[in-house]
Design an enzyme around this catalytic site. Structure first.
Site, mmCIF file in Angstrom:
data_model
loop_
_atom_site.group_PDB
_atom_site.id
_atom_site.type_symbol
_atom_site.label_atom_id
_atom_site.label_comp_id
_atom_site.label_asym_id
_atom_site.label_seq_id
_atom_site.Cartn_x
_atom_site.Cartn_y
_atom_site.Cartn_z
ATOM 1 N N ASP A 465 18.287 1.059 20.853
ATOM 2 C CA ASP A 465 18.950 -0.246 20.821
ATOM 3 C C ASP A 465 19.907 -0.341 19.640
ATOM 4 O OD1 ASP A 465 16.748 -0.144 19.088
ATOM 5 O OD2 ASP A 465 16.577 -2.315 19.041
ATOM 6 N N ARG A 469 17.729 -1.049 12.514
ATOM 7 C CA ARG A 469 16.524 -1.864 12.362
ATOM 8 C C ARG A 469 15.353 -1.386 13.214
ATOM 9 N NH1 ARG A 469 18.317 -6.982 14.361
ATOM 10 N NH2 ARG A 469 17.659 -6.137 16.374
ATOM 11 N N GLU A 470 15.610 -1.003 14.476
ATOM 12 C CA GLU A 470 14.509 -0.676 15.382
ATOM 13 C C GLU A 470 14.524 0.787 15.836
ATOM 14 O OE1 GLU A 470 13.518 -3.555 18.453
ATOM 15 O OE2 GLU A 470 14.877 -4.977 17.529
ATOM 16 N N ASP A 477 18.324 -1.938 27.558
ATOM 17 C CA ASP A 477 19.621 -1.531 27.041
ATOM 18 C C ASP A 477 20.234 -0.426 27.888
ATOM 19 O OD1 ASP A 477 17.892 -2.669 24.936
ATOM 20 O OD2 ASP A 477 19.629 -2.402 23.654
ATOM 21 N N TRP A 539 14.209 -4.919 32.280
ATOM 22 C CA TRP A 539 13.768 -3.869 31.353
ATOM 23 C C TRP A 539 12.997 -2.813 32.140
ATOM 24 C CZ3 TRP A 539 15.799 -8.182 29.644
ATOM 25 C CH2 TRP A 539 16.392 -8.208 28.382
ATOM 26 N N GLU A 779 25.214 -6.678 18.355
ATOM 27 C CA GLU A 779 24.115 -7.238 19.150
ATOM 28 C C GLU A 779 24.398 -8.694 19.495
ATOM 29 O OE1 GLU A 779 19.259 -7.844 18.798
ATOM 30 O OE2 GLU A 779 20.425 -7.326 17.023
ATOM 31 N N HIS A 796 25.010 -2.274 18.562
ATOM 32 C CA HIS A 796 24.164 -2.476 19.742
ATOM 33 C C HIS A 796 25.064 -2.266 20.948
ATOM 34 C CE1 HIS A 796 20.142 -3.992 18.770
ATOM 35 N NE2 HIS A 796 19.997 -4.360 20.022
#
Length: 901
Positions: A465, A469-470, A477, A539, A779, A796
């Site tokens: 993503d 951060r992640e 995505d 998702w 994002e 993103h």
């Protein structure tokens, strides 16, 4: 006013097939399984193949010629006996086409991997002597010394690890792949790497080393940086196979004779960063631990290309913002790390902090990347490397971490910093580029680059993503972006590798994890909060959408077959949930369930449209509905989204079943899809083509998924246009629908509105990102707001799906309906006054297709160059249509209203 011209192209009956490939990955050479599939391009000028002949040698021995009478030239089945471990193959092909029998192609080479049953090496693990927690653990060196006589003819190192590893022979790094063995669901799947190390060996004593760190296996994972749950003990397994000129062989394996010591990398974590102390000296070696890890049942060979250093960029500026503190700007947000050659005198400590944004003071700022759970303190975001100099000639290159950044803050207690010693290493999967775009409009060119860089920065072995951060492989995505990804790069092997993890992580009840590889291991932790939020429409539907797109783009039927069980289990779970769970609002409406409600997917958690443009409070500030009232957002009825995706996935599954010859399944899912569509219409479609939600996203989804009846499509499109006009020609879509917005508008006769949205300069819009300094897609639509404040991730890729429109409508090159693997295309530019010329290419499975058009006066000239095997339909703006093959030019009015004027 219209003319069509065939451009002469040379055809040669002795031309040979080209582009030979097998469906496998590899670093210095391609490494396959026992029965690789073979592909090639037809000779230039051939429209179709009638038969092919294959020749091969295996370990230098001919295995015979094979003749097949078929038109298939993509992924032909391996026709000989299955390969054995480490065998080396040469193969070539010639074809008989409408031009006659071709010459033989050039030889193509690949090797078989070391197959699982033939590994003799033991799993070895470091003797860890400290109790440092995750994110602070060192890397370890596993080593041995072996005597090698003269006469080495060739040598291969086969290696893998539970953790991230680098291999060295006599101090020389092996191969060019980075972050090996890559990100997988380590309980089920583990890939090995093969390297040519013949040039690294020397007669006499040779040192073999494996530097091993936590990596994806047990390092930090996700926004809150919790430890991955794959295992607690690192491990490595390797075999060195040496062939000598006299025909003898020798194999050196990892075993109890290897030693373990802490490396000069005193801390290593993919997320937190790497600390290297070149002055730390050498720790006394201890014996390794043997066979103490829990490894997956088999070692496999990845179909994906490796992660590599694909570019090196100097700093475009280096500014001293305080004594001993500099901020470097590399001009591009990307994934990778910094290579630093100027380490200063012995004992000098250099600290490097990485990020995407600098504040008004010119200093690095990362607070927009802090992770926040409602009601809890923020988790500060940190990407930090450190290095201590020994005073020697060392170069710092932290290969046991990876960062997302455009800027770096470099801090030293004393000394200077030489800007020329500082470089950005751009690190991601080394794709083969398949798509290009250029136009007369610089904004569109820049937007295309933003999306391309954003995708690459999020393709570090898996589709993530964000690279900051992640860094996890969110399913939503990729299912959004994969139709765009296939236009830009060859992502077939990359996607197949990732889908293996998606299948590995699937829950027993059929739910698809929100992200894969799932280091949280939700399938084993069903009481975790994330388990309650697993199974979301848009998702989990990636397990259907991604294989389907790969089939359409590459013609790979096997990708459907290998994912069939997972697809069916997912759709069956969603159908079962629709049947058994109702949203609270419908229970309140009527205690008695209406018949159509058993096909409404509204009673379980959905992320929904996700990150639509934020509304503004009375003071003008942006309001985040998720954070301002998380419970209301969580409990909101998202059945419109869920049911729409349930229809699309069920209908797609019916098509897939038909392709796979599953006739009963095809009929069952097709009938069920109709019932889901009817339920959606009953619940969410009002008279006159209006949707109950009445949002831009709802109309885009309903129109693009085929939920609106044909006689109401124009009315629904008109309402969508009205909403866009009411929003001041701004888009109002979020995560799921943005990529389909512009194509849907243009295809329904509203190209003027599509272009008005595309060229909108005020937020929310893509060009607002450009104007506010973006070098990747954000994002949040207001990733940097009008006050210059950063929000959320600035890399993103999902909203970058807009650039598919640049290929399909601005250039006008798209695959024809019902075409698979680009056997037929439509070239139909949709001009706009802002663009006077455009060109693009797509290196398709049939070969390179190129389109260019230019406007001169009131006419447009369109040039197309495609392989003769590709059927081309050229549609000019004035409505003139022609069918062609090979190079063609067409000229006509560039405005279909020209005759009326």
């Amino acid at each position: 006013m219209t003319s069509i011209e065939t451009v002469a192209a040379a055809t040669q009956t002795d031309a040979a097939p080209s582009g030979l490939a097998v469906d496998a990955g590899g670093d210095q050479f391609i490494v396959s399984g026992p029965t690789p599939r073979l592909s090639w391009l037809l000779p230039r000028g051939a429209t179709h193949q009638e038969r092919y002949e294959l020749e091969a040698t295996v370990d230098g021995e001919p295995v015979g010629t094979v003749i097949r009478h078929t038109r298939e030239h993509l992924r032909a089945p391996w026709p000989w006996a299955p390969l054995r471990s480490t065998q080396r193959v040469q193969w070539r092909v010639r074809t008989t086409t409408d031009l006659g029998t071709s010459g033989w192609s050039a030889w193509s080479r690949f090797e078989a991997g070391l197959f699982d049953e033939d590994w003799t090496a033991r799993w070895i693990s470091p003797a860890e002597s400290d109790n440092a927690g995750y994110g602070r653990r060192p890397a370890h060196v596993l080593a041995t010394t072996v005597e090698v006589p003269e006469g080495v003819a060739s040598a291969r190192l086969y290696a893998t690890a539970l953790g991230v590893y680098e291999a060295f022979i006599n101090g020389e790094r092996v191969g060019t792949a980075e972050l090996t063995p890559g990100a997988t669901s380590y309980d089920r799947t583990l890939y090995a790497q093969a390297s040519d190390v013949g040039e690294s060996l020397r007669p006499g004593a040779n040192t073999l080393e494996i530097v091993l760190s936590d990596g994806w296996f047990r390092g930090q994972v996700g926004a809150f940086r919790e430890p991955a749950g794959w295992g607690t003990v690192l491990g490595a397994r390797a075999e060195l196979h040496v062939d000598f000129a006299d025909g003898s062989t020798r194999t050196i394996v990892t075993d109890g004779e290897w030693t373990s010591s802490r490396s000069e990398i005193v801390q290593a974590d993919l997320m937190a960063g790497q600390m290297t102390d070149f002055s730390s000296g050498h720790e006394a070696a201890a014996s390794v631990l043997v066979d103490v890890v829990h490894a997956p049942p088999a070692i496999s060979w990845s179909p994906a290309p490796p992660v590599r250093i694909v570019d090196t960029r100097p700093a475009v500026s280096l500014t001293e913002v305080a004594d001993g503190t500099w901020v470097a700007d590399f001009g591009q947000n990307a994934s990778g790390w910094i290579r630093l050659a100027d380490l200063g005198p012995a004992g000098t400590r250099t600290v490097i902090d990485y990020g995407e944004f600098v504040g008004p003071d010119g200093d690095l700022s990362t607070t927009h990347l802090d992770s926040v759970r409602p009601g809890e303190p923020a988790r500060p975001f940190v990407q930090r490397d450190e290095v201590v100099s020994s005073g020697g000639a060392e170069v710092f290159e932290p290969r046991h971490t990876v960062h997302g950044f455009q800027y770096a803050r470099i801090t030293r207690e004393s000394g200077t910093l030489d800007a020329s010693s500082l470089e950005m290493r751009v690190v991601h999967t080394d794709f083969r580029q398949t798509g290009t775009f250029a136009s007369s409009n610089d904004d569109l060119n820049r937007l295309h680059e933003l999306a391309r860089w954003s995708w690459l920065g999020n393709a570090v072995d898996i589709p993530t993503d964000c690279p900051t951060r992640e860094r996890i492989g969110w399913t939503g995505d990729y299912q959004i972006f994969v139709p765009t990804a296939t236009r830009l790069y060859d992502v077939l092997g990359f996607s197949r590798k990732w889908l293996q993890s998606v299948r590995d992580d699937q829950l027993d009840d059929g739910r698809i994890a929100n992200f894969s590889p799932d280091g949280r291991r939700i399938k084993h932790n069903l009481q975790h909060q994330l388990a309650m939020m697993t199974g979301s429409a848009g998702w989990g539907d990636a397990i259907v959408a991604v294989p389907w797109e790969l089939y359409l783009s590459y013609g790979d039927r096997d990708v459907l077959a290998e994912n069939w069980d997972a697809m069916a289990r997912w759709v069956d779970w969603a159908l079962g949930t629709a049947r058994t769970a109702r949203h609270q609002s419908r229970i309140q409406r009527s205690a008695e369930e209406q018949p159509h409600e058993q096909f409404l997917w509204d009673g379980s958690f959905h992320w929904g449209e996700w990150i639509e443009p934020k509304p503004r409070a009375a003071d003008g500030s942006l309001v985040d509905p998720v954070h301002s009232n998380p419970m209301a957002w969580f409990m909101a009825d998202k059945g419109e989204v869920g049911t729409a995706y349930l229809y699309r996935s069920t209908a797609t599954l019916a098509q897939i079943a038909q392709i796979l010859g599953r006739v009963t399944d095809a009929a069952t899912y097709a009938a069920t899809a109709e019932k889901v569509r009817d339920a959606w219409r009953t619940e969410f479609l009002l008279p006159g083509g209006r949707t109950l939600a009445d949002t831009q996203a709802a109309y885009v989804r309903a129109l693009s998924f085929g939920l609106v009846p044909d006689d109401q499509r124009q009315a629904a499109a008109s309402r969508l246009v009205q909403l866009i006009r009411e929003a001041g020609l701004h888009l109002g879509t979020g995560f799921l629908s943005t990529g389909d917005l512009l194509p849907m508008l243009a295809d329904l006769g509203h190209a003027d509105i599509a272009y008005a949205v595309l060229f909108q300069r005020t937020s929310p819009s893509w060009l607002a990102m450009l104007d506010r300094g973006a070098t990747t897609i954000w994002e949040d639509w207001d990733g940097i707001d009008e006050n210059g404040v950063a929000h959320e991730s600035l890399n993103h890729y999902s909203k970058g799906a807009v650039v598919r429109f640049l290929h399909t409508h601005v250039v006008g090159l798209r695959q024809a309906e019902n075409s698979v693997a680009w056997t037929d295309v439509v070239v139909q530019p949709v001009p706009t006054p802002e663009v006077t010329w455009a060109r693009g290419t797509h290196d398709s499975p049939q070969g390179l297709i190129a389109v260019e058009w230019r406007i001169e006066g009131d006419e447009i000239e369109v040039s197309v160059d495609a392989p003769a095997s590709v059927g081309v339909r050229i549609v000019l703006p004035d409505g003139t249509t022609t069918d062609a093959r090979g190079p063609h030019r067409a000229r006509g009015l560039h405005d279909e209203r020209e005759d009326e004027r």
